[in-house]
Scaffold this motif. Structure first.
Motif, PDB file in Angstrom:
ATOM      1  N   LEU A  80      13.419  -3.770   8.797  1.00  0.00           N
ATOM      2  CA  LEU A  80      12.958  -2.796   9.787  1.00  0.00           C
ATOM      3  C   LEU A  80      12.141  -1.692   9.118  1.00  0.00           C
ATOM      4  CD1 LEU A  80      16.109  -2.549  12.017  1.00  0.00           C
ATOM      5  CD2 LEU A  80      13.954  -3.622  12.554  1.00  0.00           C
ATOM      6  N   ALA A  81      12.552  -1.290   7.904  1.00  0.00           N
ATOM      7  CA  ALA A  81      11.803  -0.252   7.194  1.00  0.00           C
ATOM      8  C   ALA A  81      10.385  -0.727   6.916  1.00  0.00           C
ATOM      9  CB  ALA A  81      12.499   0.115   5.893  1.00  0.00           C
ATOM     10  N   PHE A  82      10.238  -2.019   6.675  1.00  0.00           N
ATOM     11  CA  PHE A  82       8.891  -2.551   6.488  1.00  0.00           C
ATOM     12  C   PHE A  82       8.067  -2.353   7.749  1.00  0.00           C
ATOM     13  CE2 PHE A  82       5.702  -5.731   6.947  1.00  0.00           C
ATOM     14  CZ  PHE A  82       5.113  -5.782   5.705  1.00  0.00           C
ATOM     15  N   LYS A  83       8.674  -2.639   8.886  1.00  0.00           N
ATOM     16  CA  LYS A  83       7.919  -2.556  10.137  1.00  0.00           C
ATOM     17  C   LYS A  83       7.531  -1.114  10.464  1.00  0.00           C
ATOM     18  CE  LYS A  83       8.152  -6.921  10.907  1.00  0.00           C
ATOM     19  NZ  LYS A  83       6.984  -7.735  10.575  1.00  0.00           N
ATOM     20  N   VAL A  84       8.368  -0.129  10.081  1.00  0.00           N
ATOM     21  CA  VAL A  84       7.960   1.252  10.336  1.00  0.00           C
ATOM     22  C   VAL A  84       7.168   1.804   9.154  1.00  0.00           C
ATOM     23  CG1 VAL A  84       9.870   1.795  11.868  1.00  0.00           C
ATOM     24  CG2 VAL A  84      10.095   2.290   9.467  1.00  0.00           C
ATOM     25  N   SER A  85       6.948   0.962   8.133  1.00  0.00           N
ATOM     26  CA  SER A  85       6.211   1.337   6.920  1.00  0.00           C
ATOM     27  C   SER A  85       6.818   2.561   6.246  1.00  0.00           C
ATOM     28  CB  SER A  85       4.729   1.548   7.192  1.00  0.00           C
ATOM     29  OG  SER A  85       4.496   2.756   7.850  1.00  0.00           O
ATOM     30  N   ALA A  86       8.125   2.474   5.977  1.00  0.00           N
ATOM     31  CA  ALA A  86       8.775   3.536   5.222  1.00  0.00           C
ATOM     32  C   ALA A  86       8.845   3.118   3.758  1.00  0.00           C
ATOM     33  CB  ALA A  86      10.182   3.769   5.773  1.00  0.00           C
ATOM     34  N   VAL A  87       8.753   4.106   2.865  1.00  0.00           N
ATOM     35  CA  VAL A  87       8.853   3.828   1.430  1.00  0.00           C
ATOM     36  C   VAL A  87      10.260   3.299   1.174  1.00  0.00           C
ATOM     37  CG1 VAL A  87       8.656   4.856  -0.860  1.00  0.00           C
ATOM     38  CG2 VAL A  87       7.298   5.742   1.026  1.00  0.00           C
ATOM     39  N   PRO A  88      10.507   2.295   0.337  1.00  0.00           N
ATOM     40  CA  PRO A  88       9.583   1.583  -0.554  1.00  0.00           C
ATOM     41  C   PRO A  88       8.978   0.312   0.037  1.00  0.00           C
ATOM     42  CG  PRO A  88      11.824   1.026  -1.098  1.00  0.00           C
ATOM     43  CD  PRO A  88      11.884   1.918   0.088  1.00  0.00           C
ATOM     44  N   PHE A  89       8.823   0.241   1.332  1.00  0.00           N
ATOM     45  CA  PHE A  89       8.240  -0.961   1.927  1.00  0.00           C
ATOM     46  C   PHE A  89       6.917  -0.607   2.599  1.00  0.00           C
ATOM     47  CE2 PHE A  89      12.839  -1.191   2.028  1.00  0.00           C
ATOM     48  CZ  PHE A  89      13.049  -2.307   1.261  1.00  0.00           C
ATOM     49  N   HIS A  90       6.165   0.303   1.997  1.00  0.00           N
ATOM     50  CA  HIS A  90       4.991   0.867   2.651  1.00  0.00           C
ATOM     51  C   HIS A  90       3.702   0.280   2.107  1.00  0.00           C
ATOM     52  CE1 HIS A  90       5.323   2.735  -1.206  1.00  0.00           C
ATOM     53  NE2 HIS A  90       4.049   3.012  -1.122  1.00  0.00           N
ATOM     54  N   MET A  91       3.776  -0.571   1.047  1.00  0.00           N
ATOM     55  CA  MET A  91       2.567  -0.901   0.288  1.00  0.00           C
ATOM     56  C   MET A  91       1.444  -1.461   1.143  1.00  0.00           C
ATOM     57  SD  MET A  91       5.222  -0.986  -1.682  1.00  0.00           S
ATOM     58  CE  MET A  91       6.003  -2.299  -2.542  1.00  0.00           C
ATOM     59  N   TRP A  92       1.780  -2.153   2.205  1.00  0.00           N
ATOM     60  CA  TRP A  92       0.742  -2.778   3.006  1.00  0.00           C
ATOM     61  C   TRP A  92      -0.051  -1.748   3.800  1.00  0.00           C
ATOM     62  CZ3 TRP A  92       1.257  -2.131   8.319  1.00  0.00           C
ATOM     63  CH2 TRP A  92       2.498  -1.664   8.748  1.00  0.00           C
ATOM     64  N   THR A  93       0.567  -0.605   4.103  1.00  0.00           N
ATOM     65  CA  THR A  93      -0.002   0.293   5.111  1.00  0.00           C
ATOM     66  C   THR A  93      -1.415   0.772   4.796  1.00  0.00           C
ATOM     67  OG1 THR A  93       2.263   1.032   5.245  1.00  0.00           O
ATOM     68  CG2 THR A  93       0.705   2.128   6.666  1.00  0.00           C
ATOM     69  N   PRO A  94      -1.665   1.401   3.621  1.00  0.00           N
ATOM     70  CA  PRO A  94      -3.021   1.930   3.408  1.00  0.00           C
ATOM     71  C   PRO A  94      -4.093   0.844   3.465  1.00  0.00           C
ATOM     72  CG  PRO A  94      -1.515   2.772   1.758  1.00  0.00           C
ATOM     73  CD  PRO A  94      -0.778   1.718   2.496  1.00  0.00           C
ATOM     74  N   ASP A  95      -3.830  -0.299   2.854  1.00  0.00           N
ATOM     75  CA  ASP A  95      -4.849  -1.348   2.837  1.00  0.00           C
ATOM     76  C   ASP A  95      -5.117  -1.888   4.233  1.00  0.00           C
ATOM     77  OD1 ASP A  95      -4.993  -1.021   0.181  1.00  0.00           O
ATOM     78  OD2 ASP A  95      -3.735  -2.740  -0.341  1.00  0.00           O
ATOM     79  N   VAL A  96      -4.032  -2.097   4.988  1.00  0.00           N
ATOM     80  CA  VAL A  96      -4.220  -2.644   6.327  1.00  0.00           C
ATOM     81  C   VAL A  96      -4.919  -1.628   7.224  1.00  0.00           C
ATOM     82  CG1 VAL A  96      -3.024  -3.456   8.379  1.00  0.00           C
ATOM     83  CG2 VAL A  96      -2.297  -4.231   6.151  1.00  0.00           C
ATOM     84  N   TYR A  97      -4.527  -0.361   7.101  1.00  0.00           N
ATOM     85  CA  TYR A  97      -5.170   0.670   7.924  1.00  0.00           C
ATOM     86  C   TYR A  97      -6.645   0.771   7.590  1.00  0.00           C
ATOM     87  CZ  TYR A  97      -1.118   2.866  10.122  1.00  0.00           C
ATOM     88  OH  TYR A  97      -0.040   3.133  10.897  1.00  0.00           O
ATOM     89  N   GLU A  98      -6.970   0.683   6.306  1.00  0.00           N
ATOM     90  CA  GLU A  98      -8.367   0.844   5.916  1.00  0.00           C
ATOM     91  C   GLU A  98      -9.186  -0.375   6.306  1.00  0.00           C
ATOM     92  OE1 GLU A  98      -8.956   1.352   1.780  1.00  0.00           O
ATOM     93  OE2 GLU A  98     -11.091   1.747   2.009  1.00  0.00           O
ATOM     94  N   GLY A  99      -8.600  -1.569   6.127  1.00  0.00           N
ATOM     95  CA  GLY A  99      -9.371  -2.783   6.326  1.00  0.00           C
ATOM     96  C   GLY A  99      -9.536  -3.171   7.783  1.00  0.00           C
ATOM     97  N   ALA A 100      -8.524  -2.935   8.586  1.00  0.00           N
ATOM     98  CA  ALA A 100      -8.584  -3.372   9.978  1.00  0.00           C
ATOM     99  C   ALA A 100      -9.656  -2.587  10.719  1.00  0.00           C
ATOM    100  CB  ALA A 100      -7.227  -3.168  10.640  1.00  0.00           C
ATOM    101  N   PRO A 101     -10.245  -3.188  11.761  1.00  0.00           N
ATOM    102  CA  PRO A 101     -11.211  -2.439  12.573  1.00  0.00           C
ATOM    103  C   PRO A 101     -10.557  -1.154  13.101  1.00  0.00           C
ATOM    104  CG  PRO A 101     -11.089  -4.732  13.275  1.00  0.00           C
ATOM    105  CD  PRO A 101     -10.048  -4.542  12.243  1.00  0.00           C
ATOM    106  N   THR A 102     -11.333  -0.065  13.196  1.00  0.00           N
ATOM    107  CA  THR A 102     -10.734   1.241  13.487  1.00  0.00           C
ATOM    108  C   THR A 102      -9.898   1.291  14.764  1.00  0.00           C
ATOM    109  OG1 THR A 102     -12.634   2.137  12.369  1.00  0.00           O
ATOM    110  CG2 THR A 102     -11.222   3.697  13.478  1.00  0.00           C
ATOM    111  N   PRO A 103     -10.335   0.713  15.897  1.00  0.00           N
ATOM    112  CA  PRO A 103      -9.456   0.781  17.079  1.00  0.00           C
ATOM    113  C   PRO A 103      -8.141   0.053  16.860  1.00  0.00           C
ATOM    114  CG  PRO A 103     -11.468  -0.441  17.571  1.00  0.00           C
ATOM    115  CD  PRO A 103     -11.617   0.062  16.201  1.00  0.00           C
ATOM    116  N   VAL A 104      -8.185  -1.012  16.041  1.00  0.00           N
ATOM    117  CA  VAL A 104      -6.944  -1.722  15.726  1.00  0.00           C
ATOM    118  C   VAL A 104      -6.026  -0.813  14.903  1.00  0.00           C
ATOM    119  CG1 VAL A 104      -5.987  -3.704  14.525  1.00  0.00           C
ATOM    120  CG2 VAL A 104      -8.058  -3.953  15.850  1.00  0.00           C
ATOM    121  N   THR A 105      -6.644  -0.066  13.965  1.00  0.00           N
ATOM    122  CA  THR A 105      -5.847   0.878  13.184  1.00  0.00           C
ATOM    123  C   THR A 105      -5.219   1.917  14.101  1.00  0.00           C
ATOM    124  OG1 THR A 105      -7.504   0.607  11.492  1.00  0.00           O
ATOM    125  CG2 THR A 105      -5.909   2.337  11.150  1.00  0.00           C
TER     126      THR A 105
END
Lengths: 204, 481
Positions: free
Chosen positions: B215-240
């Motif tokens: 569940l912590a991964f799904k809410v992107s809480a540390v230490p399961f946050h690693m995906w968040t910055p890359d996904v936020y940056e890479g995904a199209p902005t409205p998707v972000t």
């Protein structure tokens, strides 16, 4: 009873032998074929246990879909299996050591295995009694379409989304110009040709 | 014969599922030109589902053999996610048409993701929890990779998929351990089993840890946050923008439901886990964002930090804590939607820009946008009297009530650090010289979203009662159930 016992040993023996052949066969296509043999014999073992539904699913899903997919991959990808096998002898001792450690661990864990006292009273999932005469396909069907209809429907939605996703991410509609013979036949020279008189030395 | 299950509590979900399939058919027959129509109809179905939710669902009720729960808590969180999704669809419309990614599947996938969120929020057993989560995640993986021809979007989708699959695996492993050690997956029976007291086995604790990790991964809480910055940056902005709001609300709701519901009597076992996750998230959210130059990455770290603050309320585990989280999420939704409306309007010469420095001197070129972005930034930093302050206040008060003083103190300190990068944006907009002005006008939909969320954030302190009361009722229903 004797026949059942004999059948068990026959199928079990073939399963194990086929399993060994899967990892030792030189030709990867043969490996996959041995894998299919192993699946069939495991299905027969399930039948002996009276779990006919699992047996059929094993054949339909594993043999019908997974193994055929393997076969495709093996045939389509050019993997040099001979090179992958290089150095087997060199790594054999360490592999055997890891296997031995795992075996000892399993023995330790299973040796100390106890079932929690009173655990069986807490089992929540209903089990059909043998006297009711239900086959286990019927019993599963009864559960899936009644008690677990919610989970079943959501699983269906998940598969729908997976399908949409696969189409969205891979389908490309190419605009191919098709040959239309009627158009070609109907073309008139005056629509597409212009005849100009070119004066010498001037160009167009 | 088995009785036909009562479908009335799940009516909004059933409607949404049918609407999704109908819109899919419409899109298939009409082709990609119908994207705008499908998107409007998607928003309409969200509205209808919200209406059904408020008017027809009797609370509290359980149906489908206890797998589906409808209570005030579920209604509150579902309305938040419906609102977040509807705003995300509206904001995405212009973008997808401009960037040649207007395909009718886009709003339909948003709809199915929202359906998954609603099912997650209403989960009544470990099985329905997993199925809802998977429906939501699978739709999100696809929309993250929606611009399949750009490397960054495909990378974001793939990264999200691989790490998401890993977290689903962890969650399932935890669920199987819990099933193995208790013999049931039903939340009510789990709660009864734990209420009997007795010794809590080590296997059970490992199971809870794995579920918490998933569940912590799904809410992107540390230490399961690693995906968040890359996904936020890479995904199209409205998707972000969508990622930052609705799925977070649903995942936090699920976190609350699982921890406070079936495992409520084991609060001593999981409290320390949530406290550590919360502290780490707040610290990382505050410090890692300082060096960012891309505003989408900045928002990613900011959302990690915000999840840390929201988890403070969960760590308290009390009614006050739960209602604090609900208030926090409602305010978080408004602030984030507004900020992303600004980010989506950052265009120079018909090209999207994402650098923080591109915002320089915005107050001179587009005063309205600068003003609303300043409101959102001050609010995120937690400056009174803006809405963000009340969100933080409610979770900190809950933590002090539950005698988690360390957590509250670290929370206050990190929000001071966080204020640095939020206010830096305000400084850039108001005190630096403009580089290039953004394209104008920013579009009618966007102006509306921006004004609405801006007014809510700025004047929340005048009318806090409706949301506060609804959150309290929702928290009571969660703790009673």
């Amino acid at each position: 009873m004797v026949i059942q016992g004999l059948a068990f040993y026959l199928f079990a023996l073939i399963t194990v032998a086929a399993g060994v052949m899967v990892i030792t066969a030189r030709n990867p296509v043969h490996s996959v074929l041995y894998l299919i043999l192993a699946f069939f014999n495991s299905a027969a073992l399930f039948l002996l246990m009276g779990a006919e539904f699992v047996a059929f699913i094993l054949i339909i899903v594993y043999v019908g879909a997974v193994a055929v997919l393997f076969l495709f991959v093996v045939m389509m990808l050019d993997i040099d299996f001979a090179r992958l096998r290089e150095g087997v002898v060199r790594y054999l001792p360490i592999g055997a050591l890891v296997g031995l450690v795992l075996l000892v661990e399993l023995l330790v864990v299973l040796g100390a295995w106890t079932i929690a006292p009173g655990g069986e009273t807490r089992i929540a999932s209903p089990q059909p009694s043998l006297e009711s005469g239900l086959t286990n396909t019927e019993a599963l069907g009864n559960l899936i379409y009644t008690d677990y209809v919610y989970a079943f429907q959501i699983a269906g939605l998940i598969l729908l989304v997976a399908m949409i996703g696969a189409i969205v991410l891979t389908l490309r509609t190419r605009t191919v110009r098709r040959q239309r013979i009627a158009d070609q036949v109907n073309r008139r020279p005056e629509e597409v040709l212009v005849i100009r008189k070119v004066e010498p030395g001037e160009g167009i | 014969m088995t009785q036909m299950p009562d479908i009335a509590p799940a009516l909004p979900e059933i409607f949404l599922a049918l609407a999704g399939m109908a819109l899919l058919m419409l899109g298939v027959f009409k082709g990609d030109r119908s994207t705008r129509l499908v998107a409007y109809l998607t928003v309409l179905s969200f509205v209808v589902a919200g209406f059904l939710l408020v008017s027809t669902v009797e609370t509290p009720s359980r149906t489908f053999g206890g797998m589906f729960v409808a209570d005030d808590f579920a209604v509150f969180m579902k309305i938040l996610s419906l609102l977040g999704s509807a705003l995300a669809v509206i904001m995405s419309l212009e973008f997808i048409e401009r960037e040649q990614m207007a395909r009718f599947e886009f709003p339909v996938l948003f709809l199915f993701a929202t359906l998954g969120m609603m099912l997650m929020i209403s989960a009544g057993s470990l099985l329905s929890l997993y199925l809802g989560l998977e429906l939501q995640s699978l739709s999100l993986y696809v929309v993250a990779a929606f611009r399949r021809d750009t490397v960054r979007s495909s990378e974001a989708g793939l990264k999200y998929f691989v790490l998401g699959a890993l977290s689903s695996g962890m969650l399932l492993y935890g669920a199987s351990l819990i099933y193995g050690f208790t013999g049931t997956i039903d939340f009510v029976r789990l709660a009864e089993t734990f209420a009997e007291g007795g010794q809590v086995g080590i296997g059970l604790i490992i199971g809870i840890v794995f579920i918490a990790a998933g569940l912590a991964f799904k809410v992107s809480a540390v230490p399961f946050h690693m995906w968040t910055p890359d996904v936020y940056e890479g995904a199209p902005t409205p998707v972000t923008a969508f990622f930052a709001v609705a799925p977070k609300v649903a995942a936090i709701a699920l976190f609350l439901r699982v921890m406070v519901g079936p495992f409520g009597d084991l609060v001593l076992q999981w409290q320390q886990i949530v406290v550590v996750i919360s502290i780490l998230s707040m610290l990382l959210g505050a410090y890692a964002a300082i060096n960012q130059t891309n505003i989408k990455r900045l928002m990613a770290y900011s959302s990690i930090g915000h999840m840390g603050y929201a988890l403070i309320g969960l760590a308290a585990g009390t009614e006050r804590g739960v209602s604090g989280v609900l208030i926090y999420m409602a305010i978080y939704l408004a602030m984030n939607v507004g900020t992303f409306a600004c980010i989506l309007s950052m265009r120079v010469n018909r090209r999207m820009v994402e650098g923080i420095n591109d915002l320089a001197g915005l107050s001179k070129t587009n005063p309205l946008m600068a003003l609303s972005l300043a409101v959102f930034m001050f609010s995120m930093a937690g400056i009174p009297p803006l809405a963000g302050f009340f969100g933080k206040l409610s979770v900190f008060l809950a933590a002090i009530d539950a005698q988690l003083y360390t957590l509250a103190i670290i929370g206050v300190l990190t929000s001071v650090v966080g204020a640095f990068y939020y206010i830096r944006i305000v400084k850039l907009m108001y005190f630096d010289d403009p580089v290039e002005s953004f394209d104008r006008p920013i579009g009618r939909d966007m102006t509306l979203v921006l004004t609405g969320t801006g007014l809510f954030t700025a004047f929340f302190f005048l009318f806090p009662a409706p949301i506060m009361d609804a959150a309290t009722r929702a928290a009571q229903s969660l703790l009673a159930g």
